[in-house]
Design a protein around this motif. Structure first.
Motif, PDB file in Angstrom:
ATOM      1  N   PHE A 170      46.928  16.969  35.633  1.00  0.00           N
ATOM      2  CA  PHE A 170      45.627  16.881  34.977  1.00  0.00           C
ATOM      3  C   PHE A 170      45.712  16.399  33.547  1.00  0.00           C
ATOM      4  CE2 PHE A 170      43.031  18.085  38.281  1.00  0.00           C
ATOM      5  CZ  PHE A 170      43.614  19.120  38.984  1.00  0.00           C
ATOM      6  N   ASN A 171      46.911  16.215  33.024  1.00  0.00           N
ATOM      7  CA  ASN A 171      47.022  15.656  31.682  1.00  0.00           C
ATOM      8  C   ASN A 171      46.918  14.152  31.783  1.00  0.00           C
ATOM      9  OD1 ASN A 171      47.261  17.919  30.233  1.00  0.00           O
ATOM     10  ND2 ASN A 171      49.487  17.869  30.075  1.00  0.00           N
ATOM     11  N   ILE A 172      45.846  13.614  31.255  1.00  0.00           N
ATOM     12  CA  ILE A 172      45.656  12.177  31.385  1.00  0.00           C
ATOM     13  C   ILE A 172      46.521  11.482  30.352  1.00  0.00           C
ATOM     14  CG2 ILE A 172      43.944  10.364  31.391  1.00  0.00           C
ATOM     15  CD1 ILE A 172      41.881  12.499  31.852  1.00  0.00           C
ATOM     16  N   SER A 173      47.321  10.573  30.815  1.00  0.00           N
ATOM     17  CA  SER A 173      48.248   9.919  29.909  1.00  0.00           C
ATOM     18  C   SER A 173      47.838   8.471  29.727  1.00  0.00           C
ATOM     19  CB  SER A 173      49.656   9.992  30.498  1.00  0.00           C
ATOM     20  OG  SER A 173      50.450   8.974  29.971  1.00  0.00           O
ATOM     21  N   THR A 174      47.566   8.118  28.463  1.00  0.00           N
ATOM     22  CA  THR A 174      47.148   6.745  28.184  1.00  0.00           C
ATOM     23  C   THR A 174      48.187   5.750  28.650  1.00  0.00           C
ATOM     24  OG1 THR A 174      46.388   7.717  26.134  1.00  0.00           O
ATOM     25  CG2 THR A 174      46.073   5.368  26.416  1.00  0.00           C
ATOM     26  N   ILE A 177      48.009   5.148  32.322  1.00  0.00           N
ATOM     27  CA  ILE A 177      46.850   4.368  32.768  1.00  0.00           C
ATOM     28  C   ILE A 177      47.044   2.904  32.434  1.00  0.00           C
ATOM     29  CG2 ILE A 177      44.412   3.980  32.363  1.00  0.00           C
ATOM     30  CD1 ILE A 177      43.983   6.866  32.133  1.00  0.00           C
ATOM     31  N   LEU A 178      47.515   2.622  31.221  1.00  0.00           N
ATOM     32  CA  LEU A 178      47.722   1.226  30.838  1.00  0.00           C
ATOM     33  C   LEU A 178      48.825   0.596  31.680  1.00  0.00           C
ATOM     34  CD1 LEU A 178      47.460   1.602  26.995  1.00  0.00           C
ATOM     35  CD2 LEU A 178      45.880   0.418  28.477  1.00  0.00           C
ATOM     36  N   THR A 181      47.553  -0.210  35.104  1.00  0.00           N
ATOM     37  CA  THR A 181      46.715  -1.405  35.135  1.00  0.00           C
ATOM     38  C   THR A 181      47.567  -2.664  35.147  1.00  0.00           C
ATOM     39  OG1 THR A 181      45.243  -0.158  33.700  1.00  0.00           O
ATOM     40  CG2 THR A 181      44.718  -2.463  34.069  1.00  0.00           C
ATOM     41  N   PHE A 307      51.844   2.438  22.838  1.00  0.00           N
ATOM     42  CA  PHE A 307      51.332   3.795  22.896  1.00  0.00           C
ATOM     43  C   PHE A 307      52.417   4.831  23.066  1.00  0.00           C
ATOM     44  CE2 PHE A 307      46.930   4.792  22.669  1.00  0.00           C
ATOM     45  CZ  PHE A 307      46.318   3.568  22.643  1.00  0.00           C
ATOM     46  N   TRP A 310      53.150   6.973  20.133  1.00  0.00           N
ATOM     47  CA  TRP A 310      52.322   8.049  19.627  1.00  0.00           C
ATOM     48  C   TRP A 310      52.189   9.215  20.572  1.00  0.00           C
ATOM     49  CZ3 TRP A 310      49.398   3.156  19.168  1.00  0.00           C
ATOM     50  CH2 TRP A 310      49.689   2.534  17.962  1.00  0.00           C
TER      51      TRP A 310
ATOM     52  N   LYS C  10      39.510  19.685  28.169  1.00  0.00           N
ATOM     53  CA  LYS C  10      40.062  18.440  28.696  1.00  0.00           C
ATOM     54  C   LYS C  10      39.325  17.244  28.131  1.00  0.00           C
ATOM     55  CE  LYS C  10      43.431  19.641  30.990  1.00  0.00           C
ATOM     56  NZ  LYS C  10      44.669  19.377  30.341  1.00  0.00           N
ATOM     57  N   SER C  14      41.210  14.336  25.895  1.00  0.00           N
ATOM     58  CA  SER C  14      41.639  13.105  26.558  1.00  0.00           C
ATOM     59  C   SER C  14      40.568  12.044  26.712  1.00  0.00           C
ATOM     60  CB  SER C  14      42.185  13.435  27.939  1.00  0.00           C
ATOM     61  OG  SER C  14      41.207  14.162  28.630  1.00  0.00           O
ATOM     62  N   VAL C  17      41.271   8.219  25.795  1.00  0.00           N
ATOM     63  CA  VAL C  17      41.895   7.282  26.739  1.00  0.00           C
ATOM     64  C   VAL C  17      40.839   6.400  27.375  1.00  0.00           C
ATOM     65  CG1 VAL C  17      43.211   7.142  28.839  1.00  0.00           C
ATOM     66  CG2 VAL C  17      43.711   8.927  27.222  1.00  0.00           C
ATOM     67  N   PHE C  18      39.754   7.040  27.821  1.00  0.00           N
ATOM     68  CA  PHE C  18      38.721   6.264  28.494  1.00  0.00           C
ATOM     69  C   PHE C  18      38.000   5.337  27.538  1.00  0.00           C
ATOM     70  CE2 PHE C  18      39.547   8.114  32.359  1.00  0.00           C
ATOM     71  CZ  PHE C  18      39.714   9.471  32.205  1.00  0.00           C
ATOM     72  N   PHE C  20      39.454   3.820  25.076  1.00  0.00           N
ATOM     73  CA  PHE C  20      40.322   2.657  24.946  1.00  0.00           C
ATOM     74  C   PHE C  20      40.159   1.731  26.137  1.00  0.00           C
ATOM     75  CE2 PHE C  20      42.203   3.313  21.089  1.00  0.00           C
ATOM     76  CZ  PHE C  20      42.763   4.561  20.949  1.00  0.00           C
ATOM     77  N   LEU C  21      40.004   2.323  27.329  1.00  0.00           N
ATOM     78  CA  LEU C  21      39.815   1.479  28.508  1.00  0.00           C
ATOM     79  C   LEU C  21      38.544   0.662  28.401  1.00  0.00           C
ATOM     80  CD1 LEU C  21      40.892   3.566  31.574  1.00  0.00           C
ATOM     81  CD2 LEU C  21      41.857   1.466  30.706  1.00  0.00           C
ATOM     82  N   ILE C  24      39.135  -2.262  26.084  1.00  0.00           N
ATOM     83  CA  ILE C  24      39.883  -3.372  26.666  1.00  0.00           C
ATOM     84  C   ILE C  24      39.010  -4.124  27.663  1.00  0.00           C
ATOM     85  CG2 ILE C  24      41.883  -3.948  28.068  1.00  0.00           C
ATOM     86  CD1 ILE C  24      43.324  -1.654  26.875  1.00  0.00           C
ATOM     87  N   TYR C 115      45.479   3.137  14.876  1.00  0.00           N
ATOM     88  CA  TYR C 115      46.426   4.248  14.874  1.00  0.00           C
ATOM     89  C   TYR C 115      47.183   4.315  13.560  1.00  0.00           C
ATOM     90  CZ  TYR C 115      46.235   6.318  19.462  1.00  0.00           C
ATOM     91  OH  TYR C 115      45.851   7.021  20.544  1.00  0.00           O
ATOM     92  N   HIS C 119      47.270   7.445  10.963  1.00  0.00           N
ATOM     93  CA  HIS C 119      48.499   8.126  10.571  1.00  0.00           C
ATOM     94  C   HIS C 119      48.672   8.177   9.069  1.00  0.00           C
ATOM     95  CE1 HIS C 119      51.165   8.772  14.233  1.00  0.00           C
ATOM     96  NE2 HIS C 119      49.916   8.762  14.606  1.00  0.00           N
ATOM     97  N   ASP C 130      44.293  10.876  18.141  1.00  0.00           N
ATOM     98  CA  ASP C 130      43.855   9.941  19.173  1.00  0.00           C
ATOM     99  C   ASP C 130      42.384   9.612  19.063  1.00  0.00           C
ATOM    100  OD1 ASP C 130      45.862  11.143  21.907  1.00  0.00           O
ATOM    101  OD2 ASP C 130      46.073   9.418  20.591  1.00  0.00           O
TER     102      ASP C 130
END
Lengths: 313, 484, 220
Positions: A170-174, A177-178, A181, A307, A310, C10, C14, C17-18, C20-21, C24, C115, C119, C130
């Motif tokens: 359940f930990n979504i990892s960027t 996913i990239l 793709t 990524f 980070w 959650k 997180s 991430v979406f 960023f999607l 793109i 990023y 930082h 993030d």
């Protein structure tokens, strides 16, 4: 015992490959409101080809005859790297992902040489297009795998899979996913599916992979077709193993293996449906747009690598 | 209660004007509302002078600096309304393009600008600055020609983007305030920020970041050089009264907003950072705009670039600081408004009589339109900073400050650019005034509305050059006190 | 913590991430309708973020703001866009001045820059790095879309994406500004969009197209 399991995995990949192709073709037909051929058709076709005569052009040399064998050998080696139901593979710890990518490259190279040696114009055209696509696809392929390797600190496929198994689903990892793709786009390019190449085309001018096969017949053609089916199956299994391996058996118990196998079949079915949908929905890209498609894949995989910097380890 | 008057009158007046379909009645209604507005502003200014500052609720506040800018707004809007009453006889009917829509939109525009000057809260200030862009976009595109629509679109997009950056800067400043322990409700209140400023020095980076975004954002509205692309187009394609309002009032309001931020940032991290940025943008604007004046072919674009140059001069005055620099900057905002309005009014006349604004299409107007040419000459001499006109005083003050602080490079650039601009203006004006008249205008005499407005502006520019009225002086010094 | 609590956590950790999607995908989108859908999706993600923040920090105003964002940016504005493009009879192509792969490279560089920026300002803010980087990347992407897409509609969309980013940055760092100010900002955005719509009608009436790269009459 482990060796038995690994050999069985390899046989599954090899022998199940034509079935995968048949099921995808059937899904596509259904999506396009046709009835479609039986899912066992590719087997029938392979047997038919094996019984036929192997004609070679008079101007060709040994390269022409050796190319299918080399291609088949490389593809089988690649399939031996990939874990299916158990977190190990026949050649698992003997090579890292670079070897995998370049074995595939060697296979493609040999097929291109064979096509060029065949002497027909379409062979040359297909070979040059294939060379362009494969050189462009190499970068995202490697970078996507590099990103995963950096995260898991392992270079071999089985090691990466083992690392992924330990992560929380359940930990979504960027990064993942990239990487998924970009690797998915690479798989489309490598296996010659839409939108990069049309596997069912009869028009020589739109052929890339098919163009290289035009001169082959009989058992050589059977080997090449089988090899490309194995490549498709192996790439799908690779995607499943790297990005969704949960359910794989770690020990050797029979029940564990059986459930893992069933889960694998389910996951492959999902990927096959996805592939059919993409193939039916996308139009084939014109040749000058294919580098752009792979350029997007490269950019996404580069982003995946960036990524990894980070991500908290 | 008093502070609500100058805000409600324009809004209600706009609605009121829209009721009159007949252009003549609409014009008279507009003049009436305008007169009321000027009176209301005058009352506010007088009260502020007597009481020091007025506060209304949590969001409205008028101190001496607001009063000074309100005076400038009252003056310019008064003469612009007088001028437009006559100018609009040339416009026809159309959707959103009739005189009553013109006046209604002008009053909404005035409402937003007055709210900028009366905001106590930086968030409200931002909202109203964005409001000025929205209120004036339709005015810029008023004529519905290709050029006007293009100018209006560019204005809308560029200024909205700029203001978005300013929003980011405001948020960062709010963050710095909240981190330094201020309560969220008062984190955007200007007075509270001024009081808590030394405490915010704990995190100088955030405050500096905030100022950078604010100067880029509000600088877009002011017309500082890298962000000025909307200005020449908007000022050239808008109807003349609107160009005057844009140059003379809007740019000043944006400068006012920047001043508010400058004071806070100076108190927090010291004046060096913000003043250096102001000097850089000021010098850049002045030099680039001054040089581009030489190659202009359209009269209103020429005036627009001159506005950019003068905003640069004001920024230099602010950036230098010190009593003379501040005096010069504040005085210059007013003087520039007066002179620029005069010039735009003259340009409007030229356009209506000669049909074009291209400088090479206009010749010999000293013979065919003597009164308008006189106005243009007076305005032109004033705007390049010659004595005995008022701009000389303010520019001299800024120059003296530059020498006093040993910013010799700035002073040298200042003098060089002013000389170049003088040459440019002289060249363009001579080309227009002298020579054989190409086309005889039908009606070259000025109607009352025109010569009243131009006369007032010219007199102001002349008088203030000789002697600054006492009350004005007092207000000026009170405003300066706020900025220290 | 109940199910809502877990979901909230959650979402907060997180969702970037979406975002960023969507960034793109916006870079490679070739049709206006796709871009508008992606913007709508982005706003939905931001709404979820706002509601999650409200739940966690127990701020009532956050719920109101979240509902406002949903109604305005997820429902109203995309519908307005679709109606507008149909009425204006624009061609669906986005008319990008860069190829998709170039756009993705630019977006990748921008994500890297955001990023890097986060930082270097490291401990100044409470938000996870993030999410703040996602906000800054949204701002940069909005600016990039405005510059590289030649349709007027896409310029407005780029502006809206920028506003999304600014709003998200505000939310993450300060958990929202005073409610009155937030409502004022929304009102401004709405009026701005209304005006841009009016202008787009005028542009298409006068120029017969909506290609802003052809609006180059005024120069110098």
């Amino acid at each position: 015992m482990k060796i038995m399991v690994d050999i069985l995995q390899l046989l599954l990949l090899i022998l199940g490959a034509p079935l995968v192709r048949g099921i995808i073709a059937r899904f596509k037909a259904r999506l396009q409101k046709r009835r479609g051929a039986s899912i066992w058709r590719p087997y029938v076709e392979l047997f038919k080809l094996l019984r036929k005569e192997d004609l070679t052009p008079p101007t060709s040399s040994a390269v022409f005859r050796l190319a299918p064998v080399l291609l088949f050998g490389c593809t089988v080696c690649v399939a031996a790297f990939i874990p299916v139901a158990h977190v190990s593979a026949l050649l698992g710890s003997r090579g890292d992902f670079f070897l995998l990518v370049y074995l595939l490259g060697l296979g493609r190279f040999s097929l291109s040489l064979g096509a060029l040696d065949g002497g027909s114009a379409f062979g040359g055209m297909g070979a040059s297009r294939e060379a362009l696509i494969s050189s462009l696809a190499e970068v995202p392929f490697l970078m996507g795998l590099v990103a995963l390797a950096i995260l898991s600190s392992r270079a071999d496929i089985t090691g990466m899979v083992a690392w992924t198994l330990h992560q929380n689903i359940f930990n979504i990892s960027t990064v993942h996913i990239l990487a998924f793709t970009s690797l998915a786009m690479v798989v489309l390019a490598e296996t010659g599916r839409m939108p990069v190449d049309n596997p069912t085309t009869h028009l020589e001018l739109t052929m890339i992979h098919e163009g290289m096969l035009l001169e082959y017949s009989g058992p050589s053609l059977a080997l090449i077709e089988w090899a490309s089916a194995i490549k498709l199956h192996a790439m799908l299994a690779l995607l499943i193993a790297l990005f969704g391996p949960w359910g794989m058996a770690a020990g050797g118990s029979g029940w564990g293996l059986a459930t893992a196998l069933l889960l694998y079949c389910a996951k492959v079915t999902v990927l096959m449906v996805l592939l059919s949908v993409i193939e039916s929905a996308a139009a084939k890209l014109r040749m000058y747009l294919v580098p752009d498609f792979l350029g997007v894949a490269s950019a996404v995989s580069a982003l995946a690598v960036i990524f990894t910097m980070w991500v908290k380890r | 209660m008093l502070l609500l008057l100058p805000l409600m009158i324009p809004v209600l007046g706009a609605g009121f004007i829209l009721l009159f379909r007949n252009p003549r009645f609409a014009t008279r209604a507009a003049l009436l509302v305008g007169a009321l507005e000027v009176l209301a502003l005058g009352a506010v200014i007088w009260q502020v002078h007597l009481q020091g500052e007025l506060q209304e609720g949590r969001y409205l506040r008028a101190d001496a600096l607001s009063a000074f800018f309100l005076m400038s707004i009252a003056f310019v809007s008064g003469i612009v309304l007088i001028y437009s009453s006559g100018y609009l006889r040339h416009t026809g009917e159309g959707r959103f393009s009739s005189p009553r829509w013109f006046y209604a939109l002008v009053f909404m525009f005035l409402f937003t600008m007055i709210s900028v000057c009366l905001s106590a809260n930086l968030g409200l200030l931002w909202i109203m600055m964005e409001g000025t862009t929205l209120a004036s976009a339709l005015l810029v595109g008023f004529y519905n020609t290709e050029g006007a629509i293009e100018a209006g679109w560019k204005y809308l997009i560029v200024c909205t983007v700029g203001i978005a950056f300013a929003l980011f800067g405001t948020i960062v400043l709010y963050l710095a305030a909240v981190k330094a322990g201020m309560s969220p409700a008062s984190g955007l209140d200007w007075i509270s920020l001024m009081n808590a400023a030394p405490g915010m020095a704990l995190d100088p980076h955030l405050v500096k970041l905030a100022f950078v975004f604010v100067i880029v954002g509000y600088g877009t509205k002011i017309g500082f050089v890298p962000m000025h692309s909307w200005l020449p187009d908007a000022h050239a394609e808008a109807p003349t009264p609107i160009s005057a309002l844009l140059s003379a009032v809007l740019l000043n309001c944006a400068m006012y907003a920047l001043m508010r931020y400058d004071v806070i940032v100076s108190r927090t991290v010291g004046p060096a950072f913000s003043h250096t940025l102001l000097l850089i943008f000021g010098v850049l604007s002045m030099v680039v705009a001054g040089l581009l004046i030489l190659v202009q072919r359209n009269l209103k674009r020429l005036l627009a670039y001159s506005s950019i140059e003068h905003m640069g001069i004001i920024a230099i005055g602010l950036g230098l600081g010190g009593p003379l620099g501040l005096l010069g900057a504040l005085l210059h905002t007013f003087n520039h408004s007066a002179a620029k309005s005069l010039l735009f009014f003259g340009a409007g006349n030229v356009r209506h009589n000669m049909g074009t604004l291209r400088i090479d299409g206009i010749q010999g107007i000293s013979r065919t339109m003597p009164q308008t040419s006189a106005a243009l000459v007076v305005g032109g001499l004033a705007i390049v900073g010659l004595p005995p006109f008022s701009l000389f005083i303010s520019e001299f003050a800024i120059l003296s400050e530059a020498f006093a602080q040993a910013h010799y490079l700035v002073a040298a650039l200042f003098l060089i650019v002013l000389s170049v601009v003088f040459g440019g203006f002289a060249y363009h004006l001579f080309r227009m005034l002298c020579g054989k008249p190409g086309r005889r205008p039908e009606n070259a005499r000025l109607i009352p509305s025109e010569y009243i407005s131009m006369g007032i502006a010219a007199l102001c520019v002349l008088y203030f050059g000789v002697r600054i009225p006492h009350f004005f002086n007092v207000l000026l010094h009170e405003a300066m006190a706020v900025l220290r | 913590m109940g199910l809502v609590g877990i979901a909230t956590e959650k979402i907060l950790s997180s969702f970037s991430v979406f975002l960023f999607l969507t960034i793109i995908l916006l870079a490679v989108a070739r049709r206006i309708s796709t871009s508008v859908l992606l913007f709508s999706l982005q706003s939905a993600i931001i709404t979820a973020e706002v509601l999650a923040t409200g739940f966690q920090e127990k701020l009532a105003s956050a719920y109101l703001v979240g509902i406002l964002i949903f109604v305005i940016k997820v429902v109203a504005i995309p519908r307005a866009f679709f109606v507008l493009t149909k009425r204006l009879k624009t061609v669906h192509d986005v008319k990008a001045s860069t190829t998709p792969s170039q756009s993705v490279f630019v977006v990748a560089v921008m994500i890297y820059l955001s990023y890097a920026a986060v930082h270097s300002y490291g401990g100044a803010v409470r938000a996870p790095g993030d999410s703040l980087a996602a906000a800054i990347a949204l701002i940069l992407t909005g600016a990039f879309l405005m510059v590289s897409r030649k349709k007027a509609v896409m310029q407005v969309l780029g502006l809206l994406v920028m506003e999304n980013g600014i709003f998200l940055a505000a939310l993450l760092t300060t958990f929202g500004m005073p409610l009155v100010i937030e409502i004022g900002i929304f009102f401004d955005i709405l009026m701005g969009l209304l005006l841009m719509g009016i202008f787009m009608f005028r542009i298409s009436d006068t120029f017969e197209h909506l290609d802003v790269s052809k609006l180059r009459r005024l120069r110098g």
